[in-house]
Design a protein around this motif. Structure first.
Motif, PDB file in Angstrom:
ATOM      1  N   GLY A 141     -17.359  -1.933  -5.834  1.00 18.16           N
ATOM      2  CA  GLY A 141     -18.601  -1.797  -6.589  1.00 18.16           C
ATOM      3  C   GLY A 141     -18.343  -1.647  -8.073  1.00 18.16           C
ATOM      4  N   ASP A 142     -18.899  -0.574  -8.669  1.00 18.20           N
ATOM      5  CA  ASP A 142     -18.766  -0.321 -10.118  1.00 18.20           C
ATOM      6  C   ASP A 142     -17.655   0.681 -10.434  1.00 18.20           C
ATOM      7  N   MET A 143     -16.734   0.885  -9.479  1.00 14.48           N
ATOM      8  CA  MET A 143     -15.657   1.864  -9.693  1.00 14.48           C
ATOM      9  C   MET A 143     -14.713   1.404 -10.800  1.00 14.48           C
ATOM     10  N   THR A 144     -14.193   2.384 -11.537  1.00 15.31           N
ATOM     11  CA  THR A 144     -13.228   2.077 -12.603  1.00 15.31           C
ATOM     12  C   THR A 144     -11.841   1.895 -11.998  1.00 15.31           C
ATOM     13  N   LYS A 145     -10.907   1.390 -12.800  1.00 16.53           N
ATOM     14  CA  LYS A 145      -9.536   1.200 -12.324  1.00 16.53           C
ATOM     15  C   LYS A 145      -8.909   2.528 -11.915  1.00 16.53           C
ATOM     16  N   GLN A 146      -9.229   3.574 -12.654  1.00 17.85           N
ATOM     17  CA  GLN A 146      -8.695   4.904 -12.346  1.00 17.85           C
ATOM     18  C   GLN A 146      -9.216   5.395 -10.990  1.00 17.85           C
ATOM     19  N   GLU A 147     -10.496   5.179 -10.743  1.00 17.23           N
ATOM     20  CA  GLU A 147     -11.103   5.589  -9.476  1.00 17.23           C
ATOM     21  C   GLU A 147     -10.535   4.778  -8.308  1.00 17.23           C
ATOM     22  N   ILE A 148     -10.315   3.495  -8.568  1.00 18.24           N
ATOM     23  CA  ILE A 148      -9.719   2.636  -7.534  1.00 18.24           C
ATOM     24  C   ILE A 148      -8.299   3.107  -7.217  1.00 18.24           C
ATOM     25  N   GLY A 149      -7.548   3.485  -8.257  1.00 15.06           N
ATOM     26  CA  GLY A 149      -6.180   3.988  -8.075  1.00 15.06           C
ATOM     27  C   GLY A 149      -6.163   5.249  -7.221  1.00 15.06           C
ATOM     28  N   LYS A 150      -7.105   6.152  -7.476  1.00 16.11           N
ATOM     29  CA  LYS A 150      -7.202   7.386  -6.683  1.00 16.11           C
ATOM     30  C   LYS A 150      -7.530   7.068  -5.225  1.00 16.11           C
ATOM     31  N   LEU A 151      -8.415   6.092  -5.057  1.00 21.18           N
ATOM     32  CA  LEU A 151      -8.814   5.685  -3.701  1.00 21.18           C
ATOM     33  C   LEU A 151      -7.621   5.110  -2.930  1.00 21.18           C
ATOM     34  N   GLU A 152      -6.820   4.311  -3.588  1.00 17.82           N
ATOM     35  CA  GLU A 152      -5.641   3.710  -2.959  1.00 17.82           C
ATOM     36  C   GLU A 152      -4.591   4.773  -2.613  1.00 17.82           C
ATOM     37  N   LYS A 153      -4.438   5.783  -3.485  1.00 20.29           N
ATOM     38  CA  LYS A 153      -3.512   6.883  -3.194  1.00 20.29           C
ATOM     39  C   LYS A 153      -3.993   7.682  -1.984  1.00 20.29           C
ATOM     40  N   GLN A 154      -5.304   7.898  -1.924  1.00 14.02           N
ATOM     41  CA  GLN A 154      -5.893   8.603  -0.787  1.00 14.02           C
ATOM     42  C   GLN A 154      -5.651   7.837   0.505  1.00 14.02           C
ATOM     43  N   LEU A 155      -5.805   6.524   0.426  1.00 11.68           N
ATOM     44  CA  LEU A 155      -5.553   5.676   1.592  1.00 11.68           C
ATOM     45  C   LEU A 155      -4.099   5.781   2.031  1.00 11.68           C
ATOM     46  N   ALA A 156      -3.178   5.803   1.072  1.00 12.58           N
ATOM     47  CA  ALA A 156      -1.745   5.900   1.388  1.00 12.58           C
ATOM     48  C   ALA A 156      -1.432   7.213   2.110  1.00 12.58           C
ATOM     49  N   LEU A 157      -2.056   8.309   1.664  1.00 13.23           N
ATOM     50  CA  LEU A 157      -1.845   9.613   2.307  1.00 13.23           C
ATOM     51  C   LEU A 157      -2.418   9.635   3.719  1.00 13.23           C
ATOM     52  N   LEU A 158      -3.598   9.045   3.860  1.00 14.49           N
ATOM     53  CA  LEU A 158      -4.215   8.983   5.188  1.00 14.49           C
ATOM     54  C   LEU A 158      -3.395   8.103   6.138  1.00 14.49           C
ATOM     55  N   GLU A 159      -2.864   7.015   5.623  1.00 12.27           N
ATOM     56  CA  GLU A 159      -2.012   6.131   6.433  1.00 12.27           C
ATOM     57  C   GLU A 159      -0.777   6.877   6.907  1.00 12.27           C
ATOM     58  N   GLN A 160      -0.228   7.712   6.045  1.00  9.50           N
ATOM     59  CA  GLN A 160       0.972   8.473   6.396  1.00  9.50           C
ATOM     60  C   GLN A 160       0.704   9.454   7.536  1.00  9.50           C
ATOM     61  N   SER A 161      -0.481  10.069   7.499  1.00 14.39           N
ATOM     62  CA  SER A 161      -0.812  11.073   8.516  1.00 14.39           C
ATOM     63  C   SER A 161      -1.447  10.479   9.774  1.00 14.39           C
TER      64      SER A 161
END
Length: 204
Positions: A39-59
């Motif tokens: 959507g209208d998310m900024t690059k910084q917000e997208i980066g945080k979202l991708e990091k969150q996904l990586a942590l969830l994938e790990q667990s």
């Protein structure tokens, strides 16, 4: 099959409703990142979202197929997996585990004595368990399919009758009735024949 590669997520079994929500969120996040639906998310917000996904994938990355509590769990190292062991024991979930000489087999339902540090041995044992599970699942599916076919056939016996069979039965019944009437007429003729011959002889 659902699996945990890294650290066991505490409460995965004992607090399953909450964990199920995290797994559901992981699936949603995966789809969002895959489709780049930001959507209208900024690059910084997208980066945080991708990091969150990586942590969830790990667990929870290996648990996306876990919709309900498991019927059994397999643990390759009961010392490292002591939290999983305690949760399964608390809920009465059967435990299959590799037990090394330095571990206590108490509370394990199906003990597999083996070296829990030998990677090749762990692979072989894990493969054997997965193969046994898949074979049992296939057998159950075949039995369920056979039972369904038998049920459908049984229901078919009580369903609408075959029209051709009904017509054939009707034709047979009509033919028998016709034959019986014909026989009755012949008998009546036989009865009348002697009387006519007597009358003829008198007249003579």
């Amino acid at each position: 099959l659902p699996r945990v590669f890294e650290r066991w997520p505490g409460g995965l079994l004992t607090n399953f409703p909450t964990m199920k929500g995290r797994i559901r969120y992981l699936k949603q996040l995966r789809e969002k990142v895959l489709n780049k639906d930001f959507g209208d998310m900024t690059k910084q917000e997208i980066g945080k979202l991708e990091k969150q996904l990586a942590l969830l994938e790990q667990s929870f990355g290996g648990l996306d197929m876990l919709d309900d509590l498991p019927e059994a769990i397999f643990i390759t190292d009961i010392i490292r997996g002591k939290i999983a062991l305690k949760e399964a024991q608390k809920l009465g979930i059967p435990i299959i585990a590799i037990v090394d000489t330095n571990a206590n087999p108490a509370g394990i339902d199906f003990v597999i004595p083996a070296n829990d540090d030998a990677k090749q041995g762990i692979r072989l044992i894990t493969k054997a368990i997965i193969d046994a599970y898949l074979s049992d699942r296939k057998t159950k599916a075949q039995l369920a399919a056979a039972a369904k076919v038998a049920e459908e056939e049984a229901m078919g016996l009580g369903a609408e009758p075959d029209i051709e069979a009904v017509l054939a039965q009707k034709e047979v019944a009509e033919a028998i009735e016709k034959q019986e009437k014909s026989q009755e007429k012949e008998k009546e003729k036989e009865k009348d024949s002697p009387a006519k011959s007597k009358k003829t002889s008198i007249k003579q």
